[in-house]
Motif scaffolding. Structure first.
Motif, PDB file in Angstrom:
ATOM      1  N   PHE A  12       0.840  -1.205   0.000  1.00  0.00           N
ATOM      2  CA  PHE A  12       0.000   0.000   0.000  1.00  0.00           C
ATOM      3  C   PHE A  12       0.872   1.251   0.000  1.00  0.00           C
ATOM      4  O   PHE A  12       0.383   2.351  -0.161  1.00  0.00           O
ATOM      5  N   LYS A  29     -14.993  -6.839  -2.495  1.00  0.00           N
ATOM      6  CA  LYS A  29     -13.841  -6.627  -3.369  1.00  0.00           C
ATOM      7  C   LYS A  29     -14.207  -6.969  -4.815  1.00  0.00           C
ATOM      8  O   LYS A  29     -14.761  -8.038  -5.081  1.00  0.00           O
ATOM      9  N   GLU A  73      -5.707   3.577  -1.885  1.00  0.00           N
ATOM     10  CA  GLU A  73      -4.265   3.463  -2.176  1.00  0.00           C
ATOM     11  C   GLU A  73      -3.677   4.833  -2.545  1.00  0.00           C
ATOM     12  O   GLU A  73      -2.536   5.133  -2.226  1.00  0.00           O
TER      13      GLU A  73
HETATM   14 MG   LIG Z   1      -9.379  -0.271  -0.221  1.00  0.00          MG
END
Ligand SMILES: [Mg+2]
Ligand SMILES: O=C(O)CCC(=O)C1=CC=C[C@@H](O)[C@@H]1C(=O)O
Length: 318
Positions: A53, A139, A235
């Motif tokens: 990340f 997701k 991100e």
């Molecule tokens: Mg996320």
């Protein structure tokens, strides 16, 4: 004031590997640390790096801890460099526990539950709903888009039929692509989301998180103009420098803040108090030590009452 300093690395396997557009994540590694003051009071903190990340690596964090003396000063805690954001969080959390400035009630927070990618979402969501969850995150951007949109339609159907037999109020559904979509695919998803939200039914698509990669902020700003469903940067705003940069470049939708990797809580508090951003606070699958500090920061800085992305305990056995 000086503090005795101790630290201990840990490893925590996921019950099932976490599948995202970044790949498969099987093991959460981190460092638990504590500071002891002259009176013998102990403050706990956690360093939970997430290098994919943009935070430091676990190795960087370990090397930083290993080169410290067993007795450290406040000066050391508040001059940890910005390229070690997870360390900044861990040490400042332990310091704050020893020097609490305000009482923070984390019980007023409500939670978003993270659902697994793919078909299993159709059963997992219901179990968590029956346990009281009203906000979920799913997701996407992993499998073929036609397949994922097909599962999305089944999920919507499952939620709608379940809700029509219960008195539950609206369900909020968040989608997180982890930067895995193309501009065209993001448009396709947002057409479905806008259609859902236009129906003003039992389900609101609260936002689409990080549809494109971090170097495509201009295209994500374009998507904000074209669609009504909110977008969230994650991100793109992983640390304080990125957070400030996206804010300065005009991002007005949602900012996902992961307190455990964004950097110094003191600096984060300054940023949020000077800029009323629409923030969603999010876990990095830290242990309850890191979660406790992160949730205190969330309860202090939450401007709109959005659910916090800390419904993740079901991803671990203990
Ligand atoms: Mg996320
Ligand atoms: O934000 C949440 O609802 C839960 C945490 C979460 O989704 C994530 C945590 C860490 C890395 C990613 O896998 C993912 C995210 O992208 O937000």
């Amino acid at each position: 004031m000086n503090y005795q300093f101790q630290f201990q690395p840990y490893q925590r396997p996921f019950k099932i590997p976490l599948k995202t557009a970044h790949g498969m994540w099987k093991m959460r590694e981190g460092i638990i640390l504590n500071l002891t003051d002259k009176q013998g009071n102990i403050g706990w903190g956690e360093i939970a790096p997430l290098s994919w990340f943009g935070s430091e690596t676990m190795e960087d964090a370990l090397t930083f801890c290993q080169q410290l003396p067993s007795c450290i000063s406040i000066e050391t805690i508040f001059t940890i460099p910005d390229y070690l954001p997870a360390c900044q969080f861990g040490f400042e959390s332990a310091f704050t526990e020893l020097n609490p400035n305000t009482f923070l009630d984390i019980n007023k927070l409500h939670y978003s539950e993270l659902l697994p990618a793919g078909e299993t979402v159709l059963t997992t969501w219901k179990t968590l709903f029956q346990q009281g969850a009203k906000t979920f995150k799913w997701k996407i951007g992993i499998d073929d888009i036609t397949e994922e949109i097909n599962i999305f339609q089944k999920l919507i159907h499952s939620i709608t039929t379940t809700l029509s037999h219960s008195q539950a109020q609206k369900i909020h559904l968040r989608l997180d692509a982890n930067g895995g979509l193309t501009f065209e695919q993001a448009q396709k998803w947002l057409e479905h989301c806008d259609l859902m939200n236009a129906n003003q039914g039992l389900i609101e698509i609260e936002f689409l998180e990080q549809p494109l990669s971090i170097d495509q902020l201009d295209l994500m700003l374009e998507l904000c103009d074209r669609y009504s469903t909110l977008l969230a940067l994650d991100e793109s705003v992983a640390n304080l420098q990125q957070l400030n940069s996206c804010y300065q470049q005009g991002w007005l939708d949602i900012f996902v803040i992961k307190p455990a990797i964004v950097g110094s809580p003191k600096k984060l508090k300054n940023f949020c108090q000077n800029n009323e951003i629409d923030a969603v606070f999010s876990s990095v699958f830290e242990t309850n030590i890191g979660q406790k500090s992160a949730l205190k920061i969330a309860s202090e800085l939450l401007f709109y009452n959005r659910a916090v992305g800390f419904g993740i305990n079901h991803w671990f056995t203990i």
